[in-house]
Design a protein around this motif. Structure first.
Motif, PDB file in Angstrom:
ATOM      1  N   LYS A  39       0.838  -1.209   0.000  1.00  0.00           N
ATOM      2  CA  LYS A  39       0.000   0.000   0.000  1.00  0.00           C
ATOM      3  C   LYS A  39       0.865   1.248   0.000  1.00  0.00           C
ATOM      4  O   LYS A  39       0.560   2.243  -0.636  1.00  0.00           O
ATOM      5  N   LYS A  40       1.973   1.183   0.761  1.00  0.00           N
ATOM      6  CA  LYS A  40       2.825   2.370   0.889  1.00  0.00           C
ATOM      7  C   LYS A  40       3.683   2.611  -0.350  1.00  0.00           C
ATOM      8  O   LYS A  40       4.090   3.740  -0.615  1.00  0.00           O
ATOM      9  N   ALA A  41       3.996   1.525  -1.070  1.00  0.00           N
ATOM     10  CA  ALA A  41       4.985   1.620  -2.145  1.00  0.00           C
ATOM     11  C   ALA A  41       4.602   2.643  -3.205  1.00  0.00           C
ATOM     12  O   ALA A  41       3.470   2.662  -3.682  1.00  0.00           O
ATOM     13  N   LYS A  42       5.572   3.478  -3.575  1.00  0.00           N
ATOM     14  CA  LYS A  42       5.309   4.491  -4.596  1.00  0.00           C
ATOM     15  C   LYS A  42       6.001   4.157  -5.912  1.00  0.00           C
ATOM     16  O   LYS A  42       5.727   4.764  -6.935  1.00  0.00           O
ATOM     17  N   GLY A  43       6.938   3.233  -5.868  1.00  0.00           N
ATOM     18  CA  GLY A  43       7.747   2.941  -7.059  1.00  0.00           C
ATOM     19  C   GLY A  43       6.968   2.231  -8.151  1.00  0.00           C
ATOM     20  O   GLY A  43       5.945   1.605  -7.903  1.00  0.00           O
ATOM     21  N   ASP A  44       7.503   2.303  -9.384  1.00  0.00           N
ATOM     22  CA  ASP A  44       6.889   1.579 -10.498  1.00  0.00           C
ATOM     23  C   ASP A  44       7.179   0.096 -10.390  1.00  0.00           C
ATOM     24  O   ASP A  44       6.470  -0.740 -10.923  1.00  0.00           O
ATOM     25  N   ILE A  45       8.292  -0.201  -9.703  1.00  0.00           N
ATOM     26  CA  ILE A  45       8.676  -1.590  -9.501  1.00  0.00           C
ATOM     27  C   ILE A  45       8.790  -1.840  -8.002  1.00  0.00           C
ATOM     28  O   ILE A  45       9.330  -1.002  -7.265  1.00  0.00           O
ATOM     29  N   VAL A  46       8.251  -2.958  -7.572  1.00  0.00           N
ATOM     30  CA  VAL A  46       8.270  -3.280  -6.151  1.00  0.00           C
ATOM     31  C   VAL A  46       9.044  -4.569  -5.953  1.00  0.00           C
ATOM     32  O   VAL A  46       8.814  -5.558  -6.653  1.00  0.00           O
TER      33      VAL A  46
END
Ligand code: UDP
Ligand code: MG
Length: 313
Positions: free
Chosen positions: A83-90
């Motif tokens: 939910k927190k992730a902002k990147g295009d790749i996780v």
């Protein structure tokens, strides 16, 4: 730092105080070479040692930390990270140094071909009490889910952002992310990764994980196949049982009409029982339909939509 990093690295940690700083150093070394902007999200899953303090002691604005009130489990920690992730790749990896950060570039390379890529601990450094059940578990999961990968339970994985945003994780379902993604229509790749023995701290999962894992496998399969149409499964069983009950009862009725006593026949019991149980199954299916209907959650994922060209998938 730009507001939106390219990579989001998520590390769920529960009582890993001795591993945090070394892991950070290793991640830092790898990530600085890659030259992509990144954020490093630690999710402290209710640690009771100094894990949180260790993370806070890292002086790096790219390091984010979310601390849970108590230990909710790895699936919850990952879900929060997603939910927190902002990147295009996780990218997710375990915080116990068993997963080696130096594999990240290989994940990124493979991710160009797939929607998500799962790690495979082909040479696993864990006690036999873990590796043997794990083999069985992987075989069964492969069989049931139809996802042809070798290692479902590897914490090391890479995703295109849209995959994690579309997956609903809870309980212990983190083991089935590849299956959940695959069923949503995403492609799943796999690369072999180097696996190290755990040096510091203890494994959080014991023998009970096999049972839990198996129960979750049933849940996942059920969710996948029947969530949308509960009546199709329950109603099917109900009709089958009810119909056999009706046939038995009709047979007994013809006997009764010809003057044969049927009051003391066990078959009568069975016939009535089957009709009642059948009716209950059908009702269960209808209740299921009611619940699904009232939730009204669209389960499809749109790949392209000319109404919303900028929806970012
Ligand atoms: N973990 C967690 N919450 C839990 C259990 C584990 O966040 O309730 C983390 C743990 O700190 C580690 C990762 O999940 O970073 C994998 O756990 P572990 O190494 O115990 O699993 P194993 O490698 O033994 O399968
Ligand atoms: Mg481990």
């Amino acid at each position: 730092m730009s507001n939106k990093p390219h990579l989001s690295i998520i590390v769920p940690v529960h009582n890993e105080e001795e591993n945090i700083l070394e892991l950070y150093e290793k991640l830092y070394n790898t990530l600085s070479i890659i030259e992509k902007t990144y954020e490093l999200i630690f999710v402290d899953d209710g640690s009771t040692d100094n894990t949180f303090e260790k993370i806070k002691s890292i002086k790096d604005s790219k390091v984010k930390v979310v601390r849970f009130q108590r230990n909710y489990g790895k699936a919850a920690a990952l879900s929060c990270g997603f939910k927190k992730a902002k990147g295009d790749i996780v990218i997710t990896l375990d915080g116990d140094l068993q997963d080696d950060p130096k594999e990240i570039p290989r994940f990124l390379e493979e991710l160009k071909k797939y929607d998500m890529v799962s790690g495979w601990k082909s040479k696993r450094h864990d006690p036999i009490s873990k590796t043997v059940p794990s083999r069985f578990f992987n075989w069964l999961t492969r069989l049931i889910t139809g996802v042809k990968i070798n290692d479902f339970n590897c914490g090391y994985k890479a995703y295109n952002k849209y995959v994690v945003k579309n997956i609903n994780l809870y309980g212990e379902l983190h083991r089935y992310i590849p299956a959940l993604a695959y069923w949503k229509g995403y492609t799943v790749g796999e690369i072999e990764v180097e696996h190290h023995p755990r040096i510091h701290g203890e494994s959080k999962y014991g023998a009970e994980r096999l049972l839990k894992g198996f129960l979750d496998l049933i849940t996942v399969t059920f969710l996948m196949m029947y969530k949308k149409r509960p009546l199709h499964v329950f109603g099917g069983i109900g009709i089958l049982l009810g119909l056999s009950g009706v046939i038995i009862s009709l047979y007994l009725m013809t006997l009764w009409v010809t003057g044969i006593k049927i009051g003391d026949r066990p078959l009568l019991m069975l016939g009535i029982l089957l009709i009642v149980i059948g009716a209950q199954f059908i009702s269960l299916g209808l209740i299921g339909e009611l619940i699904t209907n009232s939730r009204n959650n669209d389960d499809y994922i749109i790949k392209y939509d000319s109404y919303e060209l900028e929806n970012g998938r």
